[in-house]
Design a protein around this motif. Structure first.
Motif, short mmCIF file in Angstrom:
data_model
loop_
_atom_site.label_atom_id
_atom_site.label_comp_id
_atom_site.label_asym_id
_atom_site.label_seq_id
_atom_site.Cartn_x
_atom_site.Cartn_y
_atom_site.Cartn_z
N GLY A 219 0.93 -1.16 -0.01
CA GLY A 219 -0.16 0.11 -0.09
C GLY A 219 0.87 1.12 -0.14
O GLY A 219 0.69 2.41 -0.77
N SER A 220 1.70 1.39 1.12
CA SER A 220 2.63 2.57 0.88
C SER A 220 3.74 2.72 -0.11
O SER A 220 4.18 3.84 -0.47
N VAL A 221 3.84 1.81 -0.61
CA VAL A 221 4.67 1.87 -1.91
C VAL A 221 4.15 1.92 -3.34
O VAL A 221 4.82 2.87 -4.09
N VAL A 222 3.10 1.39 -3.42
CA VAL A 222 2.32 1.54 -5.04
C VAL A 222 2.06 2.77 -5.40
O VAL A 222 2.20 3.27 -6.64
N PHE A 223 1.99 3.71 -4.45
CA PHE A 223 1.68 5.20 -4.82
C PHE A 223 2.64 6.18 -4.93
O PHE A 223 2.82 6.95 -5.87
N ILE A 224 4.00 5.71 -4.44
CA ILE A 224 5.09 6.54 -4.54
C ILE A 224 6.15 5.97 -5.41
O ILE A 224 7.07 6.53 -6.08
N MET A 240 -0.55 -8.64 -7.63
CA MET A 240 -1.83 -8.04 -8.00
C MET A 240 -1.99 -7.90 -9.24
O MET A 240 -3.23 -8.18 -9.83
N GLN A 241 -1.12 -7.71 -10.22
CA GLN A 241 -1.28 -7.48 -11.68
C GLN A 241 -1.70 -9.03 -12.24
O GLN A 241 -2.56 -9.07 -13.03
N LYS A 242 -1.00 -9.88 -11.51
CA LYS A 242 -1.47 -11.42 -12.00
C LYS A 242 -2.90 -11.74 -11.57
O LYS A 242 -3.65 -12.42 -12.38
N LEU A 243 -3.11 -11.34 -10.48
CA LEU A 243 -4.85 -11.92 -9.80
C LEU A 243 -5.45 -11.09 -10.72
O LEU A 243 -6.65 -11.53 -11.08
N GLU A 244 -5.25 -9.76 -11.12
CA GLU A 244 -6.24 -9.18 -12.05
C GLU A 244 -6.60 -9.60 -13.40
O GLU A 244 -7.50 -9.45 -13.74
N ALA A 245 -5.50 -10.25 -13.82
CA ALA A 245 -5.38 -10.91 -14.96
C ALA A 245 -5.72 -12.19 -14.98
O ALA A 245 -5.68 -13.03 -15.99
N ASP A 247 -4.34 -14.70 -13.55
CA ASP A 247 -3.11 -15.71 -13.92
C ASP A 247 -2.86 -16.24 -12.40
O ASP A 247 -1.87 -15.56 -11.69
N TYR A 248 -3.78 -17.22 -11.79
CA TYR A 248 -3.42 -17.68 -10.13
C TYR A 248 -2.22 -18.26 -10.27
O TYR A 248 -1.56 -18.24 -9.23
N ASP A 249 -1.82 -19.05 -11.32
CA ASP A 249 -0.39 -19.77 -11.13
C ASP A 249 0.71 -18.96 -11.03
O ASP A 249 1.37 -18.89 -10.04
N GLY A 250 0.84 -17.95 -11.87
CA GLY A 250 1.83 -16.91 -11.59
C GLY A 250 1.77 -16.10 -10.30
O GLY A 250 2.74 -15.95 -9.67
N ALA A 251 0.61 -15.80 -9.91
CA ALA A 251 0.43 -14.87 -8.63
C ALA A 251 0.60 -15.77 -7.40
O ALA A 251 1.45 -15.31 -6.55
N THR A 252 0.45 -17.14 -7.36
CA THR A 252 0.66 -17.86 -6.27
C THR A 252 2.28 -18.19 -6.19
O THR A 252 2.66 -18.28 -5.29
N SER A 253 2.79 -18.39 -7.46
CA SER A 253 4.11 -18.72 -7.54
C SER A 253 4.82 -17.66 -7.17
O SER A 253 5.89 -17.79 -6.28
N VAL A 254 4.86 -16.34 -7.49
CA VAL A 254 5.33 -15.26 -7.02
C VAL A 254 5.41 -14.75 -5.56
O VAL A 254 6.35 -14.48 -4.77
N ALA A 255 4.08 -14.98 -4.98
CA ALA A 255 3.66 -15.10 -3.69
C ALA A 255 4.44 -15.93 -2.59
O ALA A 255 5.17 -15.59 -1.64
N LEU A 256 4.61 -17.31 -3.28
CA LEU A 256 5.18 -18.15 -2.50
C LEU A 256 6.71 -17.95 -2.05
O LEU A 256 7.03 -18.13 -1.16
N VAL A 257 7.25 -17.35 -3.05
CA VAL A 257 8.76 -17.11 -3.07
C VAL A 257 8.83 -15.96 -1.71
O VAL A 257 9.63 -16.02 -0.88
N LEU A 258 8.15 -14.88 -1.61
CA LEU A 258 7.89 -13.96 -0.95
C LEU A 258 7.63 -14.58 0.68
O LEU A 258 8.43 -14.05 1.64
N LEU A 259 6.67 -15.69 0.70
CA LEU A 259 6.01 -15.94 1.75
C LEU A 259 7.45 -16.89 2.35
O LEU A 259 7.31 -16.81 3.82
N VAL A 260 8.12 -17.64 1.58
CA VAL A 260 9.23 -18.75 2.06
C VAL A 260 10.37 -17.56 2.54
O VAL A 260 10.94 -18.03 3.73
N ALA A 261 10.39 -16.63 1.94
CA ALA A 261 11.69 -15.79 2.49
C ALA A 261 11.47 -15.15 3.92
O ALA A 261 12.17 -14.96 4.63
N SER A 262 10.02 -14.64 3.92
CA SER A 262 9.49 -14.14 5.18
C SER A 262 9.51 -15.10 6.31
O SER A 262 10.11 -14.79 7.48
N PHE A 263 9.20 -16.21 5.73
CA PHE A 263 9.21 -17.40 7.01
C PHE A 263 10.74 -17.66 7.28
O PHE A 263 11.03 -17.74 8.70
N LEU A 264 11.47 -17.76 6.33
CA LEU A 264 13.18 -18.03 6.83
C LEU A 264 13.70 -17.12 7.50
O LEU A 264 14.42 -17.31 8.52
#
Length: 282
Positions: A219-224, A240-245, A247-264
């Motif tokens: 939220g705070s990044v997308v506007f600036i 978000m762009q993949k979800l709007e299109a 493209d659930y495969d692409g959205a979940t794949s990109v999100a999974l990398v961020l999720l694993v990084a945060s978990f680690l």
């Protein structure tokens, strides 16, 4: 004998006051955690596993996705390092000095926790625009650049370092610093050899939490940011762009990398704290 009976009655009273009890409270806690955290996050793993390992690698290796990852990780790291330095400094000032407006500043530090991130993003974009109150005074452009992304991530990550380091500094005994000064150490030596070893784990935890939060900030990044592909497009925006299109495969794949990084990162924090506690216990 009377004292022993009194102690036993006191223990029984204390046990009766533990409401709702370990079994019920544990069950409610696990149910709450599962419904709101574990089950929603596990769906990302389940959905991504359906596209296969090859499909997953194909989705996350797209040039625009790789560029977004690089930007997100780089800006998050820079912002977290800045927060590490100035967060420790701010905590030190708030703990060790008394001055007018101290309580006001201490309260404002929690504002990023309560402030809607979209509001923060719009405000920063307006302030740091080329015709903004702050932007027109700077010799370089901030809004709609990578510098603007770092500024937004500094804002949302700043409280983590301060709030974790602050109670540790409050519990430090000033006698150790005074003894260091008596033995001839200067202020820098006292800071490095006396103060920092006591707060380094807390400072690292605050840095890691700020970094983890910055990775998924939207939220705070997308506007600036300006959201220009290969320049100022962050990974959460790609999701978000993949979800709007659709493209659930692409959205979940990109999100999974961020999720694993945060978990680690969070796992590393807890493991470090466990190691330190075990070291002191031994």
């Amino acid at each position: 004998m009377v004292s022993q009976n009194h102690s036993e009655k006191k223990t029984k009273v204390k046990r009766r006051q533990i409401i709702p009890g370990f079994g019920l409270s544990l069950g409610l806690s696990l149910s709450y955690l599962s419904l709101l955290v574990l089950i929603p996050l596990s769906m990302i793993f389940i959905y991504t596993s359906q596209i296969g390992w090859g499909g997953f690698l194909r989705e996350i290796s797209q040039p625009i996705v790789v560029s977004a990852y690089q930007l997100s990780f780089t800006t998050a790291l820079v912002a977290s390092l800045i927060n590490l330095v100035f967060g420790v400094l701010t905590a030190w000032v708030l703990v060790r000095y008394s001055f007018p407006g101290r309580k006001l500043i201490d309260g404002l530090l929690d504002l990023p926790f309560a402030l809607p991130t979209s509001v923060a993003g719009i405000t920063l974009a307006t302030l740091y625009a080329t015709n903004g109150w702050i932007g027109h005074l700077l010799p370089f452009k901030v809004s709609y650049t990578q510098v603007g992304i770092v500024v937004a991530l500094i804002l949302i990550g700043m409280p983590f370092v301060v709030r974790i380091v602050e109670p540790v500094l409050q519990n430090l005994e000033k006698e150790n610093e005074e003894a260091s000064a008596i033995l001839g150490a200067n202020r820098f030596q006292t800071l490095v050899h006396v103060v920092f070893p006591k707060i380094r784990l807390a400072a690292f935890s605050g840095f890691a939490l700020a970094f983890s939060r910055a990775l998924g900030e939207y939220g705070s990044v997308v506007f600036i940011a300006g959201n220009m592909p290969f320049k100022t497009e962050i990974a959460p925006l790609v999701v978000m762009q993949k979800l709007e299109a659709f493209d659930y495969d692409g959205a979940t794949s990109v999100a999974l990398v961020l999720l694993v990084a945060s978990f680690l990162i969070l796992f590393l924090i807890n493991f470090s704290q466990w190691v330190v506690k075990r070291k002191f216990a031994d």
